[in-house]
Design a protein around this motif. Structure first.
Motif, short mmCIF file in Angstrom:
data_model
loop_
_atom_site.label_atom_id
_atom_site.label_comp_id
_atom_site.label_asym_id
_atom_site.label_seq_id
_atom_site.Cartn_x
_atom_site.Cartn_y
_atom_site.Cartn_z
N UNK A 16 4.65 -0.55 -14.34
CA UNK A 16 5.96 0.09 -14.14
C UNK A 16 6.27 0.05 -12.65
N UNK A 17 7.42 -0.54 -12.29
CA UNK A 17 7.75 -0.61 -10.86
C UNK A 17 8.65 0.56 -10.45
N UNK A 18 8.33 1.09 -9.29
CA UNK A 18 9.11 2.20 -8.72
C UNK A 18 9.48 1.80 -7.30
N UNK A 19 10.77 1.96 -6.95
CA UNK A 19 11.20 1.54 -5.62
C UNK A 19 11.79 2.70 -4.83
N UNK A 20 11.58 2.66 -3.55
CA UNK A 20 12.27 3.56 -2.62
C UNK A 20 12.80 2.71 -1.48
N UNK A 71 -1.37 5.61 -18.89
CA UNK A 71 -2.06 4.33 -19.03
C UNK A 71 -1.35 3.16 -18.38
N UNK A 72 -0.28 3.38 -17.72
CA UNK A 72 0.45 2.31 -17.04
C UNK A 72 -0.08 2.17 -15.62
N UNK A 73 0.10 0.96 -15.09
CA UNK A 73 -0.16 0.80 -13.67
C UNK A 73 1.19 0.95 -12.98
N UNK A 74 1.32 1.96 -12.16
CA UNK A 74 2.58 2.14 -11.43
C UNK A 74 2.51 1.31 -10.15
N UNK A 75 3.55 0.57 -9.90
CA UNK A 75 3.60 -0.26 -8.69
C UNK A 75 4.76 0.24 -7.84
N UNK A 76 4.42 0.96 -6.78
CA UNK A 76 5.45 1.52 -5.90
C UNK A 76 5.65 0.58 -4.71
N UNK A 77 6.87 0.21 -4.46
CA UNK A 77 7.14 -0.76 -3.39
C UNK A 77 8.58 -0.65 -2.93
N UNK A 78 8.86 -1.20 -1.78
CA UNK A 78 10.27 -1.32 -1.39
C UNK A 78 10.76 -2.75 -1.62
N UNK A 124 0.43 0.76 -4.34
CA UNK A 124 1.62 0.95 -3.50
C UNK A 124 1.63 -0.07 -2.37
N UNK A 125 2.80 -0.57 -2.08
CA UNK A 125 2.99 -1.45 -0.93
C UNK A 125 3.05 -0.57 0.31
N UNK A 126 2.44 -1.00 1.38
CA UNK A 126 2.51 -0.25 2.65
C UNK A 126 2.75 -1.21 3.79
N UNK A 177 10.78 5.22 2.73
CA UNK A 177 9.62 4.93 1.89
C UNK A 177 8.39 5.77 2.24
N UNK A 178 8.03 5.78 3.51
CA UNK A 178 6.79 6.46 3.89
C UNK A 178 6.86 7.95 3.53
N UNK A 179 7.99 8.59 3.86
CA UNK A 179 8.12 10.02 3.55
C UNK A 179 7.97 10.29 2.06
N UNK A 180 8.58 9.43 1.26
CA UNK A 180 8.51 9.62 -0.19
C UNK A 180 7.09 9.45 -0.71
N UNK A 181 6.41 8.43 -0.21
CA UNK A 181 5.03 8.18 -0.68
C UNK A 181 4.10 9.32 -0.23
N UNK A 182 4.28 9.76 1.02
CA UNK A 182 3.44 10.85 1.51
C UNK A 182 3.67 12.13 0.71
#
Lengths: 290, 416
Positions: free
Chosen positions: B66-70, B32-39, B92-94, B75-80
């Motif tokens: 919930x923020x997640x960082x790479x 139920x969280x919104x995950x926010x993936x970004x660098x 996700x930030x792109x 970044x791109x490899x991890x998100x893919x």
């Protein structure tokens, strides 16, 4: 020239030779030491240099001012401390696990003769030759299907897969040097295989176990890509953690990165200092067969 | 190892294993969280600004984020990889260059209806589209443009910013004559970053890929690469230059012109450049071949994409807030100099009073185009191929004509 004069000239020549040999030796050692220690010196200096001076041109060997800010910054970041703890945990478990598994495997390869033994040994070693990125994707998918992603187990198991081959070979070469007569004697005394390995072989192999464990620990401690991909944000270890904190889209905080790198190198250095007696014995184990 | 040592060893081993079990070996599942993936949520100054906006949104809406960082470079490899395994959700930030590979995986939500009526500029919206579908909401939109150190230019007797290639060359010669240690134009010559040749190819009237998807690399491309090599030969640009070196040298006042994202000014400030130098940094449109031509540049920016799952609606609302809420966008702009993407915010006094950003937006980004290689699945390999061919010309191993012909063949093969 009298005999006395000849002897004196000969002794003087010999002294000159010794001095000259020593000069060459110390000169060579100095050059090697400079080569080996300059990167460490440069890391140290960069970690103590204010950011403005880091990219001064021409580069300075001795900064005009020093600061401890970057060391303070490391200890003020609770996330980095958490990554540090994660590193200690997963590297230690990897080391212990690698020692346990590789001891049994090495014992088998060294002291038993069975069909396919050599092929199996080379198969184990060949696992070391696959590109890490290739194994990473396979491991990621496997751990994903097992529900292990973002856990310590994922990282530990991944680390262990690439430490085991070399650990097994290191221990095998040590076990090869232990006379079979010892095992035979233990058998005559009524020891079973479990007792032979735990009461006879492993106590003798202490130096090799320590050096193998340290090798596995270092591999785990330094790994970047597996820890980044499999551990997730909470279980991440220090190498990806440092990159995450100190490198960015536009800038890299070199002084911070250098300070943090020196701090995280300390456990390895201290480990070496404490265990150097075992490590020297372990590394040279199997070099000369008795 | 004696008995005592062995016991200690066994004890330590057992302790380590028990600790591993105790610390928790099963991943926690976030529901139920919104995950926010970004660098950017983990980079210096941007971290505080973004997290403040995230906290404000959470406080207003009650959404748990919930923020997640790479790291940016991974970044791109991890998100893919995560998208491939279905392990990523939320926002996700792109980088706009990365939209195609993710969109092709079919994991992104179509945000067309979310973007409607928000007031994003057309240029900004176009940066988030792939094959006509609005997969990304524009978070910041600018371009890779040219900046100059006016302090240095004035010292070299250059009073007007060059607008044509002829004037540009004259300015570079003047800088070189003023101080031979200065790099007049820190153009990218490192193989990895030679994509910067693309806007120069456009400047010389060249086409890289035509509307039918055929690789062209015509006479304009040959002329542009030849010209680039001639700058190197004349010492007006330097060999093996990458963006990192260019930034450092620019901050030290040793570069007249170079190309970077709009953050060039704050990057120089972050690299401890003198305040006078920072104040004297100007953006300028890329010089053109003939008076009246359109200055060329590559579009650059950040997007917010949403993964298409049960929680996608809530995630899309959060992405819309982050990219279009005026107060949030202006705070982001104030702190980092990143241009907002809605017309209202762009027209606000805060943005309009910043001459550097205003010039950049109106004269550089306005005519920026997307990298023609991005839409293709093999875009990374295509870019590398083109870069290697340009490098071969710079090192004198190939003629520009042969290099572009070979690049054309190889790129056509990669398009398939």
């Amino acid at each position: 020239m009298t005999v006395g004069q000849y002897e004196m000239a000969s002794m003087a020549k010999s002294r000159r030779q010794i001095v000259s040999d020593k000069l060459v030796l110390y000169g060579a050692l100095l050059v090697i030491s400079l080569f080996a220690f300059f990167p460490i010196y440069w890391m140290l200096v960069t970690s103590l240099t204010p950011a403005k001076e880091v990219f001064a041109f021409p580069p300075r060997l001795f900064p005009s001012s020093l600061t401890l800010d970057y060391y303070r910054d490391f200890f003020n970041k609770p996330e980095l401390i958490r990554f540090f703890r994660n590193s200690v945990l997963v590297s230690s478990v990897t080391a212990v696990g690698s020692i346990i598994i590789s001891s049994y495997a090495a014992y088998s390869f060294s002291k038993f003769r069975y069909w396919g033994r050599k092929s199996l040994m080379f198969l184990v070693l060949s696992a070391q030759m696959f590109p890490q990125a290739l194994l990473l994707i396979a491991l990621y998918l496997m751990f994903d299907s097992l529900g292990l992603l973002n856990s310590y187990w994922a990282v530990i198991l991944a680390f262990t897969t690439f430490t085991l081959p070399l650990c097994i070979w290191m221990l095998k070469s040590y076990f090869d040097g232990i006379p079979n007569d010892l095992i035979e004697a233990a058998k005559v005394d009524g020891a079973n295989q479990f007792q032979i390995i735990h009461r006879v072989l492993l106590p003798i192999a202490a130096p090799a176990l320590v050096s193998t464990g340290l090798f596995a620990f270092i591999r785990g401690w330094n790994d970047f890509i597996y820890a980044l991909t499999l551990a997730g944000p909470e279980k991440m270890t220090l190498p990806p953690g440092l990159v995450l904190f100190y490198t960015g889209e536009f800038q890299t905080a070199w002084p911070n990165l250098m300070a943090a790198s020196l701090i995280v190198s300390l456990p390895i250095v201290v480990g070496f200092l404490i265990m150097q007696r075992y490590i020297v014995g372990g590394v040279t184990a199997g070099a000369v067969k008795g | 190892m004696n008995c005592k040592t062995r016991s200690k060893f066994t004890f330590v081993a057992a302790l380590v294993l028990v600790a591993a079990l105790a610390v928790g070996l099963v991943p926690a599942l976030a529901q139920g969280k919104i995950t926010f993936t970004a660098w950017s949520t983990n980079e210096g100054q941007s971290r505080d600004v973004i997290m403040a906006a995230v906290d404000a949104y959470s406080a207003d809406t009650g959404a748990e984020i919930e923020d997640v960082s790479y790291p940016y470079n991974e970044y791109l490899n991890q998100v893919l990889l995560q998208a491939r395994g279905g392990n990523i959700s939320g926002v996700a930030q792109l980088d706009i260059a990365w939209l195609a590979p993710l969109a092709q995986m079919g994991v992104l939500k179509d945000l067309g209806s979310v973007a409607e009526g928000v007031g994003y500029t057309d240029a900004a919206l176009s940066s988030g589209q792939y094959e006509g579908v609005q997969y990304g909401l524009p978070w910041t939109t600018a371009s890779i443009g040219m900046v100059a150190n006016t302090q240095l230019l004035e010292a070299a007797g250059i009073t007007e910013l060059p607008t044509t290639i002829e004037e540009f060359e004259a300015a570079l010669e003047a800088l070189k004559a003023y101080d031979p240690d200065v790099i007049p134009y820190a153009a990218m010559t490192d193989t990895a970053q030679l994509k910067d040749i693309i806007p120069w190819i456009w400047t010389f009237g060249g086409t890289i890929i035509d509307d039918e998807g055929n690789v062209v690399l015509d006479d304009g491309a040959v002329q542009a690469v030849d010209w680039y090599a001639s700058l190197l030969e004349r010492g007006l640009i330097a060999a093996d230059m990458d963006r990192f070196d260019a930034r450092q040298l620019f901050a030290q006042g040793r570069v007249g012109f170079y190309e970077d994202a709009i953050l060039a000014r704050s990057v120089a400030a972050g690299n401890e450049a003198d305040q006078a130098l920072v104040d004297g940094i100007v953006s300028l449109p890329r010089p053109v071949l003939n008076e009246g031509d359109t200055p060329q540049s590559l579009l650059w920016g950040h997007l917010l994409v949403v993964f298409d799952d049960d929680n996608a609606e809530a995630a899309a609302e959060f992405a819309k807030f982050l990219s279009s809420d005026q107060d949030t966008a202006l705070t982001y702009f104030d702190a980092l100099g990143l241009p907002p993407t809605t017309a209202d915010t762009l027209n606000s006094d805060t943005v309009q009073n910043d001459e550097y950003v205003k010039t950049w937006s109106e004269q550089v980004t306005a005519t920026a185009r997307t990298n023609p290689l991005w839409p293709y699945a093999e875009s990374a390999r295509m870019e590398s191929t083109l870069n290697e061919m340009v490098q071969a010309v710079l090192t004198g191993d190939m003629s520009a004509e042969d290099a572009m012909a070979q690049a054309r063949d190889e790129l056509n093969d990669l398009i398939g």
